[in-house]
Motif scaffolding. Sequence first.
Motif, PDB file in Angstrom:
ATOM      1  N   ALA A 169       0.840  -1.207   0.000  1.00 24.06           N
ATOM      2  CA  ALA A 169       0.000   0.000   0.000  1.00 24.06           C
ATOM      3  C   ALA A 169       0.867   1.246   0.000  1.00 24.06           C
ATOM      4  CB  ALA A 169      -0.923  -0.017   1.216  1.00 24.06           C
ATOM      5  N   ARG A 170       1.925   1.210   0.795  1.00 21.21           N
ATOM      6  CA  ARG A 170       2.812   2.367   0.852  1.00 21.21           C
ATOM      7  C   ARG A 170       3.464   2.607  -0.503  1.00 21.21           C
ATOM      8  NH1 ARG A 170       8.115   2.556   4.581  1.00 21.21           N
ATOM      9  NH2 ARG A 170       8.642   0.760   3.310  1.00 21.21           N
ATOM     10  N   ALA A 171       3.877   1.500  -1.144  1.00 19.88           N
ATOM     11  CA  ALA A 171       4.513   1.647  -2.449  1.00 19.88           C
ATOM     12  C   ALA A 171       3.526   2.233  -3.456  1.00 19.88           C
ATOM     13  CB  ALA A 171       5.027   0.293  -2.925  1.00 19.88           C
ATOM     14  N   LEU A 172       2.275   1.791  -3.371  1.00 21.32           N
ATOM     15  CA  LEU A 172       1.276   2.269  -4.317  1.00 21.32           C
ATOM     16  C   LEU A 172       0.951   3.742  -4.131  1.00 21.32           C
ATOM     17  CD1 LEU A 172      -1.336  -0.632  -4.457  1.00 21.32           C
ATOM     18  CD2 LEU A 172       0.285   0.050  -6.221  1.00 21.32           C
ATOM     19  N   ALA A 173       1.166   4.232  -2.925  1.00 21.26           N
ATOM     20  CA  ALA A 173       0.809   5.623  -2.633  1.00 21.26           C
ATOM     21  C   ALA A 173       1.562   6.600  -3.525  1.00 21.26           C
ATOM     22  CB  ALA A 173       1.077   5.940  -1.165  1.00 21.26           C
ATOM     23  N   SER A 174       2.733   6.206  -3.991  1.00 17.58           N
ATOM     24  CA  SER A 174       3.529   7.102  -4.837  1.00 17.58           C
ATOM     25  C   SER A 174       3.164   6.980  -6.300  1.00 17.58           C
ATOM     26  CB  SER A 174       5.015   6.801  -4.688  1.00 17.58           C
ATOM     27  OG  SER A 174       5.338   6.579  -3.361  1.00 17.58           O
ATOM     28  N   GLN A 175       2.164   6.148  -6.605  1.00 20.91           N
ATOM     29  CA  GLN A 175       1.777   5.901  -7.992  1.00 20.91           C
ATOM     30  C   GLN A 175       2.972   5.490  -8.839  1.00 20.91           C
ATOM     31  OE1 GLN A 175      -0.189   9.744  -8.547  1.00 20.91           O
ATOM     32  NE2 GLN A 175      -2.104   8.585  -8.662  1.00 20.91           N
ATOM     33  N   PRO A 176       3.546   4.356  -8.500  1.00 22.03           N
ATOM     34  CA  PRO A 176       4.766   3.941  -9.184  1.00 22.03           C
ATOM     35  C   PRO A 176       4.507   3.343 -10.552  1.00 22.03           C
ATOM     36  CG  PRO A 176       4.111   2.275  -7.621  1.00 22.03           C
ATOM     37  CD  PRO A 176       3.098   3.364  -7.512  1.00 22.03           C
ATOM     38  N   ARG A 177       5.550   3.302 -11.346  1.00 24.52           N
ATOM     39  CA  ARG A 177       5.492   2.603 -12.622  1.00 24.52           C
ATOM     40  C   ARG A 177       6.250   1.286 -12.506  1.00 24.52           C
ATOM     41  NH1 ARG A 177       5.106   6.066 -16.727  1.00 24.52           N
ATOM     42  NH2 ARG A 177       4.293   4.246 -17.819  1.00 24.52           N
ATOM     43  N   LEU A 178       7.320   1.319 -11.680  1.00 21.90           N
ATOM     44  CA  LEU A 178       8.153   0.131 -11.530  1.00 21.90           C
ATOM     45  C   LEU A 178       8.184  -0.276 -10.068  1.00 21.90           C
ATOM     46  CD1 LEU A 178      10.379  -1.874 -12.592  1.00 21.90           C
ATOM     47  CD2 LEU A 178      12.020  -0.132 -11.973  1.00 21.90           C
ATOM     48  N   LEU A 179       8.009  -1.559  -9.832  1.00 19.93           N
ATOM     49  CA  LEU A 179       8.079  -2.087  -8.469  1.00 19.93           C
ATOM     50  C   LEU A 179       9.182  -3.132  -8.450  1.00 19.93           C
ATOM     51  CD1 LEU A 179       6.260  -1.263  -6.123  1.00 19.93           C
ATOM     52  CD2 LEU A 179       4.917  -3.300  -6.511  1.00 19.93           C
ATOM     53  N   VAL A 180      10.187  -2.892  -7.609  1.00 19.59           N
ATOM     54  CA  VAL A 180      11.264  -3.871  -7.476  1.00 19.59           C
ATOM     55  C   VAL A 180      10.967  -4.723  -6.248  1.00 19.59           C
ATOM     56  CG1 VAL A 180      13.722  -4.188  -7.102  1.00 19.59           C
ATOM     57  CG2 VAL A 180      12.912  -2.323  -8.537  1.00 19.59           C
ATOM     58  N   LEU A 181      10.874  -6.022  -6.448  1.00 17.98           N
ATOM     59  CA  LEU A 181      10.493  -6.914  -5.357  1.00 17.98           C
ATOM     60  C   LEU A 181      11.702  -7.737  -4.952  1.00 17.98           C
ATOM     61  CD1 LEU A 181       7.352  -8.247  -7.239  1.00 17.98           C
ATOM     62  CD2 LEU A 181       7.359  -6.446  -5.545  1.00 17.98           C
ATOM     63  N   ASP A 182      12.219  -7.509  -3.751  1.00 20.05           N
ATOM     64  CA  ASP A 182      13.382  -8.252  -3.299  1.00 20.05           C
ATOM     65  C   ASP A 182      12.932  -9.390  -2.389  1.00 20.05           C
ATOM     66  OD1 ASP A 182      16.539  -7.312  -1.682  1.00 20.05           O
ATOM     67  OD2 ASP A 182      15.842  -9.161  -2.624  1.00 20.05           O
ATOM     68  N   GLU A 183      12.668 -10.529  -2.996  1.00 26.44           N
ATOM     69  CA  GLU A 183      12.237 -11.717  -2.266  1.00 26.44           C
ATOM     70  C   GLU A 183      11.168 -11.431  -1.218  1.00 26.44           C
ATOM     71  OE1 GLU A 183      14.520 -14.896  -2.026  1.00 26.44           O
ATOM     72  OE2 GLU A 183      16.470 -13.973  -2.273  1.00 26.44           O
ATOM     73  N   PRO A 184      10.060 -10.840  -1.601  1.00 28.93           N
ATOM     74  CA  PRO A 184       9.072 -10.451  -0.595  1.00 28.93           C
ATOM     75  C   PRO A 184       8.259 -11.612  -0.055  1.00 28.93           C
ATOM     76  CG  PRO A 184       8.252  -9.921  -2.765  1.00 28.93           C
ATOM     77  CD  PRO A 184       9.621 -10.483  -2.961  1.00 28.93           C
ATOM     78  N   PHE A 185       8.397 -12.794  -0.650  1.00 27.17           N
ATOM     79  CA  PHE A 185       7.552 -13.890  -0.188  1.00 27.17           C
ATOM     80  C   PHE A 185       8.241 -14.814   0.803  1.00 27.17           C
ATOM     81  CE2 PHE A 185       5.036 -12.262  -3.352  1.00 27.17           C
ATOM     82  CZ  PHE A 185       5.577 -12.394  -4.608  1.00 27.17           C
ATOM     83  N   THR A 186       9.549 -14.728   0.891  1.00 31.17           N
ATOM     84  CA  THR A 186      10.226 -15.591   1.854  1.00 31.17           C
ATOM     85  C   THR A 186       9.846 -15.139   3.245  1.00 31.17           C
ATOM     86  OG1 THR A 186      12.065 -14.202   1.228  1.00 31.17           O
ATOM     87  CG2 THR A 186      12.304 -16.537   0.835  1.00 31.17           C
ATOM     88  N   GLY A 187       9.670 -16.070   4.124  1.00 28.82           N
ATOM     89  CA  GLY A 187       9.298 -15.712   5.483  1.00 28.82           C
ATOM     90  C   GLY A 187       7.804 -15.657   5.670  1.00 28.82           C
TER      91      GLY A 187
END
Lengths: 272, 323, 349
Positions: A169-187
């Motif tokens: 949600a925080r990332a979306l608040a900036s209305q991004p075009r690119l989202l870099v995901l650094d292993e967000p599912f581990t854990g």
Amino acid sequence: MNSGSLSQPFLLARGVTKTYVHRGWSHRGRHKALDQVDMALPFAKTVALVGESGSGKTTLAMCLAGLECPDAGEIWMEGRDLVSAGKRQLAAIRPQLQMLWQDSAAALSPVLTASEIVEEPLLAQLRASPRQRSEIVSDLFQKVGLRLEWRIRYPHQLSGGQRQRLAIARALASQPRLLVLDEPFTGLDLSVRGQIINLLLDLQATHALTYLYVSHDLEVVRYFADEVAVMHRGRIVEQAPTAELFVRPSHLYTKKLLSAIPAFAGIQGCAN
Amino acid sequence: MRYFGLRMGQALLLLVGVSLLSFVFLQLAPGDFFSEMRLNPQVSSETVDSLRQQYGLDRPLPVRYWRWLRSVAHGELGFSFAYNSPVAPLLGVRARNTLLLTSMATFLAWSAAIPLGVLSAASPQGWLARSCSLGSATLLATPDLLLALAGLMFAVRSGWLRIGGMASAEIDAAQGWLRIRDVASHLLAPVTVLVLGSLPILLRHTTSAMREALASPFVSAARAHGIGRTRILFRHALPAAMNPLVSLMGASLASLLSASLLVEVVMGWPGIGPLLLEAILNRDLYVVIGVVMLSTFFLVAGMLTADLLLFVADPRIRREGLA
Amino acid sequence: MIKSVSQPFAANVTSSVRVAPSAVLRVSGLTVDLAMDGEPEMRVLNDVSFALSPGEVLGVLGESGAGKSTLALSLLGLLPRHFRVSRGTVELGARQLLDLPETELRTIRGAEISIVHQDSSVLNPVMRVVDQVAEVLRAHNSWNMRVCREEARAILDTVGLSDGNISTRYPHELSGGQKQRVVIAQALACRPAVVIADEPTASLDITTAREILDLLIRVKDTFHTVYLLISHQPQILAYAANRVMVMYRGEIVEEGPTHGLFDSPLHPYTQALLLCSRPLQSEIALTAVKPHWPTIPTEAPDLRDFSRGCVFENRCLQRMEICSNQKPAKTILPGLHEVHCFEYEREDA
């Protein structure tokens, strides 16, 4: 520049190089993290970046997210080169590049409530009244599947999956075009992992987001990514559409990586 | 090792800078050693002027500075007008006395702080922890001056402790053991006051460092392995808690010369403190500069030692350069 | 690598504990509650019963909130404040662990039951590796440090750290796999009867994880230990465990031989969980449009809402009326496969 055109990639990295210099008491050295990296990210698609630890994946991800500055090379996005851009230009571009971290607890400020965390980017960028901001925050909460009554909670009062949603949600608040995901599912728990993956897939479709997914979980990569780029010792050795890479890998290192997928025998139907 | 060379070079620059600044500031203060004399109608101004000329006080600043530097090179550190002797031997004796006082106090304070801190952290709700906390808070709130005066009053009223000077007049150096006992009895009051003044902060730091170490995963793992409580406290947790404490120890070393000024003046211990105070009031220029330089030297040496100690104590810092 | 159960058991349907003639560790009806100040009591473990037979590796599969760590801590007698064992027994050999005083428990911890932690931050950063193993030995034997260190070096050798250099190093100088080996060495030092491995490979990459599991299996027979292997990853348990126990919200929902359980999971939770871990093999996958990753609907209920019925009820796709009113009893099916679900109880009755 038309970012939707098929021939033009959304983001193009050329010759990106980064060297880290150590100046310690007993040890000095130069470590070339990125060595002439060329990579293209197609618009509104997911490119996975795989490789073992130390291959430079995280460094490249941070460069593309605008958090690190390469020593050499170009990163073209929407007709602008991020590396040579001036301070003011960069400040305008930065909101469009957002990053999602592996450890959500560490990425969220422990002294801010959930709604304050999501509101922060809005304070920096928008000239909106408090009421408008509050509306945007509620809207974002609903988009990522967080209950509105959790707005007053602190990150440590949320579960892992909920925290990751908050980070999104925080990332979306900036209305991004690119989202870099650094292993967000581990854990994350297995059952929760699916929820976050599905959320990201839905958001990609509705918001036309481009994803760079850094991982060494080849199972999820195979499912989630449209293209895969393999990194080894600071260089990209192969980049191809997912299906192609898994079925017909061309580079030696890719073959080695794929063969290390666990032959954990026992679960029937396990692909390898 | 290059790192230390660099630090020492910086230290030298610092010392030079401090000496220059001291000279300049003292020059800015109105008057000099002979100003008092001027007020005395019996002394003619010609006498004063010739005295000034004799001691070189009429020369311009750079010249005086240069002459002082040469004196430092000769090991004399300038000249004291009041005592009519080179500054160095004067400082030497007084510094020795101060160091005796402060090193004893620092040693005792740390010797008390560590066990008390360890035990307080081990049972945070226990009577020891609570009384230490209360005691520290009280002592912290009490001004040093009050502590010193209280110590003085206690010593005088009770008559158990000797006060004033370092040794009694009756006993001279030749009497060995008696002499030591005598000095010790004079030491007792000022040392106690110093310890009480510095103990609270040391205790706070030790307790919090230990508490943090005790909350670490490796301590719970040690408990899971069946290792005994005392062993865990002193052999597992304390070494891990030493990191911030070592830096603090260095700071203690650094302030060895400066911490006791107030106590010395109030309780009459013949250390650097009273000397400095006297010299300032008398405008005994070179003595003041000499004391400032010596204190600076100790400060820098203390800080360097702290870094060295940290390097030795924490294996993680030794390998800082590598990932 | 999957061994079938080596000893015949007398399967007694009516008793609540599988009667194993020579169980190394037997847990019956263990119930643990958590009471924080000002909050209602939460049931963290509910009526947990299982037994470990000689030479066995029992896997515990569950997600966060399942109670795996609480179970491990209960067995060691290290439950934090506010946790309380309300009911149940833990038998190690002939001794009732829950009744023992702290002093006796300390002699058992590390020597007869020990734990391998997931995170290698359980290693002291300012103590040499050999000393850390030696400390465990010293706590349970009356040897002096020199003897302890020699023995420690021998044990480090057994776990694959035979290079003399390594034993004098500090943890931050070792790789993740090496640190995990040290943790294992600490756990095995006193040749315990039971080793609890709590997510021993969670922070390792795939190849190293496999090496560690191979090591654990190898030393099991040398040291004559049994393992309680806790993990949230099914593939780990498939590789190393003989039997697997699935936990959800403090209760055991299913237990059975590894092969049987993963091939044909009975409980709806197990089925859903296994689906989540290998989506590409499920029938709903692989269409042109990227399908959704399988997930378990809604959220797990708050721990504070202790329900009278089945724990999984609010997320179960096959729930029935009775599921919200009663807790299902254990049903034992052929192949020593047990499940707590009304779905099967019906058939059995």
